[in-house]
Design an enzyme around this catalytic site. Sequence first.
Site, PDB file in Angstrom:
ATOM      1  N   CYS A  82      45.165  25.496  34.841  1.00 34.23           N
ATOM      2  CA  CYS A  82      43.861  24.840  34.646  1.00 34.23           C
ATOM      3  C   CYS A  82      43.819  23.518  35.376  1.00 34.23           C
ATOM      4  O   CYS A  82      42.751  22.930  35.526  1.00 34.23           O
ATOM      5  CB  CYS A  82      43.598  24.527  33.181  1.00 34.23           C
ATOM      6  SG  CYS A  82      43.654  25.908  32.083  1.00 34.23           S
TER       7      CYS A  82
ATOM      8  N   LYS B 267      43.275  35.955  39.234  1.00 31.63           N
ATOM      9  CA  LYS B 267      44.254  36.033  40.319  1.00 31.63           C
ATOM     10  C   LYS B 267      45.652  36.040  39.723  1.00 31.63           C
ATOM     11  O   LYS B 267      46.550  36.690  40.218  1.00 31.63           O
ATOM     12  CB  LYS B 267      44.104  34.814  41.237  1.00 31.63           C
ATOM     13  CG  LYS B 267      42.824  34.825  42.049  1.00 31.63           C
ATOM     14  CD  LYS B 267      42.699  33.522  42.842  1.00 31.63           C
ATOM     15  CE  LYS B 267      41.293  32.979  42.749  1.00 31.63           C
ATOM     16  NZ  LYS B 267      41.167  31.598  43.168  1.00 31.63           N
TER      17      LYS B 267
ATOM     18  N   HIS C  17      45.820  31.479  31.833  1.00 33.82           N
ATOM     19  CA  HIS C  17      46.811  31.541  32.910  1.00 33.82           C
ATOM     20  C   HIS C  17      48.157  32.103  32.448  1.00 33.82           C
ATOM     21  O   HIS C  17      49.108  32.142  33.217  1.00 33.82           O
ATOM     22  CB  HIS C  17      46.978  30.160  33.549  1.00 33.82           C
ATOM     23  CG  HIS C  17      45.712  29.702  34.197  1.00 33.82           C
ATOM     24  ND1 HIS C  17      44.817  28.880  33.560  1.00 33.82           N
ATOM     25  CD2 HIS C  17      45.162  30.017  35.387  1.00 33.82           C
ATOM     26  CE1 HIS C  17      43.777  28.683  34.355  1.00 33.82           C
ATOM     27  NE2 HIS C  17      43.954  29.370  35.455  1.00 33.82           N
TER      28      HIS C  17
ATOM     29  N   LYS D  45      39.792  40.022  31.462  1.00 32.71           N
ATOM     30  CA  LYS D  45      39.171  39.189  32.491  1.00 32.71           C
ATOM     31  C   LYS D  45      39.916  39.319  33.813  1.00 32.71           C
ATOM     32  O   LYS D  45      41.135  39.399  33.831  1.00 32.71           O
ATOM     33  CB  LYS D  45      39.169  37.722  32.050  1.00 32.71           C
ATOM     34  CG  LYS D  45      38.380  36.889  33.046  1.00 32.71           C
ATOM     35  CD  LYS D  45      38.377  35.421  32.775  1.00 32.71           C
ATOM     36  CE  LYS D  45      37.547  34.746  33.863  1.00 32.71           C
ATOM     37  NZ  LYS D  45      38.196  33.674  34.542  1.00 32.71           N
TER      38      LYS D  45
ATOM     39  N   HIS E  65      37.698  37.195  44.731  1.00 31.68           N
ATOM     40  CA  HIS E  65      37.426  38.536  44.211  1.00 31.68           C
ATOM     41  C   HIS E  65      35.955  38.686  43.844  1.00 31.68           C
ATOM     42  O   HIS E  65      35.146  37.778  44.085  1.00 31.68           O
ATOM     43  CB  HIS E  65      38.374  38.872  43.054  1.00 31.68           C
ATOM     44  CG  HIS E  65      38.328  37.906  41.911  1.00 31.68           C
ATOM     45  ND1 HIS E  65      37.246  37.786  41.102  1.00 31.68           N
ATOM     46  CD2 HIS E  65      39.239  37.008  41.454  1.00 31.68           C
ATOM     47  CE1 HIS E  65      37.480  36.876  40.172  1.00 31.68           C
ATOM     48  NE2 HIS E  65      38.692  36.377  40.377  1.00 31.68           N
TER      49      HIS E  65
ATOM     50  N   HIS F 213      34.016  35.847  42.073  1.00 33.07           N
ATOM     51  CA  HIS F 213      33.513  34.733  42.891  1.00 33.07           C
ATOM     52  C   HIS F 213      32.272  35.190  43.655  1.00 33.07           C
ATOM     53  O   HIS F 213      31.309  34.433  43.814  1.00 33.07           O
ATOM     54  CB  HIS F 213      34.572  34.267  43.891  1.00 33.07           C
ATOM     55  CG  HIS F 213      35.861  33.858  43.244  1.00 33.07           C
ATOM     56  ND1 HIS F 213      36.976  34.657  43.259  1.00 33.07           N
ATOM     57  CD2 HIS F 213      36.195  32.749  42.548  1.00 33.07           C
ATOM     58  CE1 HIS F 213      37.951  34.050  42.609  1.00 33.07           C
ATOM     59  NE2 HIS F 213      37.502  32.888  42.158  1.00 33.07           N
TER      60      HIS F 213
ATOM     61  N   CYS G 251      48.660  28.650  27.431  1.00 36.44           N
ATOM     62  CA  CYS G 251      47.327  28.851  28.005  1.00 36.44           C
ATOM     63  C   CYS G 251      47.094  30.341  28.205  1.00 36.44           C
ATOM     64  O   CYS G 251      47.816  30.995  28.962  1.00 36.44           O
ATOM     65  CB  CYS G 251      47.188  28.115  29.334  1.00 36.44           C
ATOM     66  SG  CYS G 251      45.637  28.518  30.149  1.00 36.44           S
TER      67      CYS G 251
ATOM     68  N   CYS H 244      48.338  22.214  31.612  1.00 35.43           N
ATOM     69  CA  CYS H 244      48.463  23.580  32.131  1.00 35.43           C
ATOM     70  C   CYS H 244      48.267  23.511  33.630  1.00 35.43           C
ATOM     71  O   CYS H 244      47.237  23.045  34.111  1.00 35.43           O
ATOM     72  CB  CYS H 244      47.428  24.518  31.514  1.00 35.43           C
ATOM     73  SG  CYS H 244      47.339  26.075  32.428  1.00 35.43           S
TER      74      CYS H 244
HETATM   75  O1  ME8 Z   1      37.199  26.915  38.800  1.00 35.15           O
HETATM   76  N1  ME8 Z   1      33.260  36.663  36.477  1.00 35.15           N
HETATM   77  O2  ME8 Z   1      37.533  27.581  40.989  1.00 35.15           O
HETATM   78  P1  ME8 Z   1      37.841  29.140  40.837  1.00 35.15           P
HETATM   79  C1  ME8 Z   1      32.290  35.835  36.885  1.00 35.15           C
HETATM   80  N2  ME8 Z   1      37.751  25.114  41.748  1.00 35.15           N
HETATM   81  N3  ME8 Z   1      32.495  34.757  37.665  1.00 35.15           N
HETATM   82  C2  ME8 Z   1      33.734  34.516  38.071  1.00 35.15           C
HETATM   83  C3  ME8 Z   1      34.808  35.346  37.683  1.00 35.15           C
HETATM   84  C4  ME8 Z   1      34.526  36.458  36.857  1.00 35.15           C
HETATM   85  N4  ME8 Z   1      35.466  37.308  36.455  1.00 35.15           N
HETATM   86  N5  ME8 Z   1      35.931  34.858  38.239  1.00 35.15           N
HETATM   87  C5  ME8 Z   1      35.557  33.756  38.954  1.00 35.15           C
HETATM   88  C6  ME8 Z   1      37.327  26.677  39.990  1.00 35.15           C
HETATM   89  N6  ME8 Z   1      34.239  33.555  38.860  1.00 35.15           N
HETATM   90  C7  ME8 Z   1      37.169  25.257  40.484  1.00 35.15           C
HETATM   91  C8  ME8 Z   1      35.700  24.916  40.496  1.00 35.15           C
HETATM   92  S1  ME8 Z   1      33.655  23.263  40.968  1.00 35.15           S
HETATM   93  C9  ME8 Z   1      33.470  21.624  41.192  1.00 35.15           C
HETATM   94  C10 ME8 Z   1      35.381  23.521  40.919  1.00 35.15           C
HETATM   95  C11 ME8 Z   1      33.467  32.489  39.520  1.00 35.15           C
HETATM   96  O3  ME8 Z   1      38.299  29.602  42.172  1.00 35.15           O
HETATM   97  C12 ME8 Z   1      32.729  31.630  38.502  1.00 35.15           C
HETATM   98  O4  ME8 Z   1      31.691  30.960  39.149  1.00 35.15           O
HETATM   99  O5  ME8 Z   1      38.704  29.388  39.668  1.00 35.15           O
HETATM  100  C13 ME8 Z   1      33.799  30.649  38.101  1.00 35.15           C
HETATM  101  O6  ME8 Z   1      33.299  29.482  37.496  1.00 35.15           O
HETATM  102  C14 ME8 Z   1      34.415  30.350  39.452  1.00 35.15           C
HETATM  103  O7  ME8 Z   1      34.372  31.610  40.149  1.00 35.15           O
HETATM  104  C15 ME8 Z   1      35.839  29.851  39.329  1.00 35.15           C
HETATM  105  O8  ME8 Z   1      36.403  29.770  40.586  1.00 35.15           O
END
Ligand code: ME8
Length: 684
Positions: A184, A354, A203, A351, A73, A76, A200, A181
Amino acid sequence: MSKASRVMPVTALGNPNRLPEKVLVETGTKAGWYRELDLAPLGRGHLSVVRGMTLKPTYYITTPIYYPTADLHIGHAYTTVAADALARFKRMQGYDVLFLTGTDEHGQKLESRAREEGVSPQAFVDGIVIRIKELWRLMGITHDDFVRTTEKRHMDVVQHIFAQVFEKGDIYKGQYEGWYCEGCEGYFTATQAREMDGHCQDHERPLQRLQEDAYFFRMSSYSDRLLEHIRENPQFIQPESRRNEIVAFIERGLEDLCVSRSSFHWGIPVPFDEEHVIYVWFDALSNYLTGAGYPDDLARFERYWPADVHLVGKEITRFHAIIWPIILMAAGLPLPRQIFAHGWLVLDSGKMSKTRGNVVDPVILIEKYGVDAVRYFLLCEVPFGMDGVYSEDALIARLNSDLANDQGNLVHRTVSMLHKFLDGEVLPPGAETELDRSFRERILATPERMGSLFDAMEISKAVNVMRELASFANKYIDEAAPWALAKEGQKDRLATVFYYLAECLRVLAIVSSPLLVETPEKLWSLLGLEGNPRSEGWSKAQEWGVTPPHTRVGVSEPLFPRIVDEEKKEEKKQPKVPQLTMKDFQQVEMKVGTVKTAEAIPKAERLLKLTVDIGDEVRQIVAGIAESYRPEDLTGQQVVVLTNLRPAKIRGVKSEGMVLAAVDDGIMRLLVPDGRVEEGSKIS
Ligand code: ME8
């Protein structure tokens, strides 16, 4: 990336965070032909050497690797576009850049999602990863590599590090019991679980008590070293507020971390004990080494490692600022220079997540407004590091004010007046007046100001500097009043004014190149310039007089058309019940559920408290149906539940959704499927 690059630092990896003072550079095709180069005069920075002996500083930037549990979204896209802007900027400054992104494909959550869909985890992630790559293509993301954690090259790296740390004695076998969780993919300590009320929030699910045989990572013995590193390197964790949080957390004492799981199998096996898979964060964080070529391609690794910045969202700072550096210390590798944690894009409803399903799809926004509009908004709207509220109205307002009004208008006015007064030709400038001088200085100061803001990760401020230049130029036009000069026949003055404006637009095209992907080139060709702004290099924006006199400009079409919000207009016409677009309706999530329990709520005659199984969870819902249904008649009853309604308290009782019913003269009739269906079936 040039294959000819060869760097052989004289100092070995054992010297973390220190640059070699000398490097041996391979000077011929035959291995072993080296020349010693003294790097001291070049100052701090990473260096690489490309054919022809050119020394280039290197810059290695990463995004988190995202979970391919569903399409990504706008949150990301936010991180990735920011990293892309920085990577583009550094390339334009002449750096040898490695920009890495990827996907985090292991773990229990993915295994369960694939099971729900009835496919193998690999098949499940493959489908989503294709769409993620397509999204990055649409958004103009220029990553140099994309690590998927299911790739062999990555799995080898993770097993290598795990074995290395085990041999060193920093990983040992024990028994784990804790609060887990699934969302997480992490355990919480007893204290944390108590503070979280066993639930949590991110989630929206209860923590589970799990016990398993497991390998542990001796993090506890690294607290002091890590604290010392953080104190000695104030830039290591940024912004400062995040650093303070991390320091406070470490000071409370670190516990050893459970780094293996045996309760599921979708992961990288512990190399010497196949019953266990490696903890998903140990696996995921190591991707930053995979992308840098560790351990097989040492030339690449020495060229790019340590990373200059890991850009992450604030919720994963702890993993990056505590677990990751300790893994690296245990493996004897240098630490990244910086972990920068930005804030969240939130919606009015909270926030974006997904799990909650309240996400904004960047693909739809790009289709509607174009890639540059979306990138601009993401980079400019929220001070980088802080949280910010996303709304489509804010996006439209920002595009109309900054892009259509300020920049679009500037380009349009300049080019059409050039045609009108000077036949579309940029003539050599005449004498410089005071007004011109301040304009020139402002133009030339812009790249440097933007550059230092980019380097300080103040991306939105850098965008602002560019925006201010456009407003300044519009004011310059108003004050220079070319229409009056034309009337008075002052051709020399006209030539100067338009030369300065052409130079301003040239600089704007260059400095907007890290941010926008289509417009800078359009502007460049409109200005009649050769080549493209991206390959000009940042320093070209700091030079004056680059536009060749007698250049002919093209015909201006609006670069950023004003956006009229058609939906808004429609809404105004129909004040009663607003019509929903398909997109609005798609935001409503309804599922079939089965009532598990129902009970009256004291002193609330019309309300019943239900628990409803909606497939992947059981929700508590307060329903105003007590006058039409008795609690004991409802158990086992299937109902239709609006599942993405924001949770609320009704008469002090938590309600997480709404049960749908028809109202006929005060009598409630529950909406039910015409035949029994699986809990969690979607209504569409
Ligand atoms: O955490 N506002 O993956 P993820 C700003 N796989 N940034 C956001 C956001 C939002 N509302 N939502 C997501 C993971 N992000 C792990 C990471 S790294 C070794 C492993 C961005 O798919 C932001 O960068 O949940 C956040 O940290 C990341 O997407 C989380 O992506």
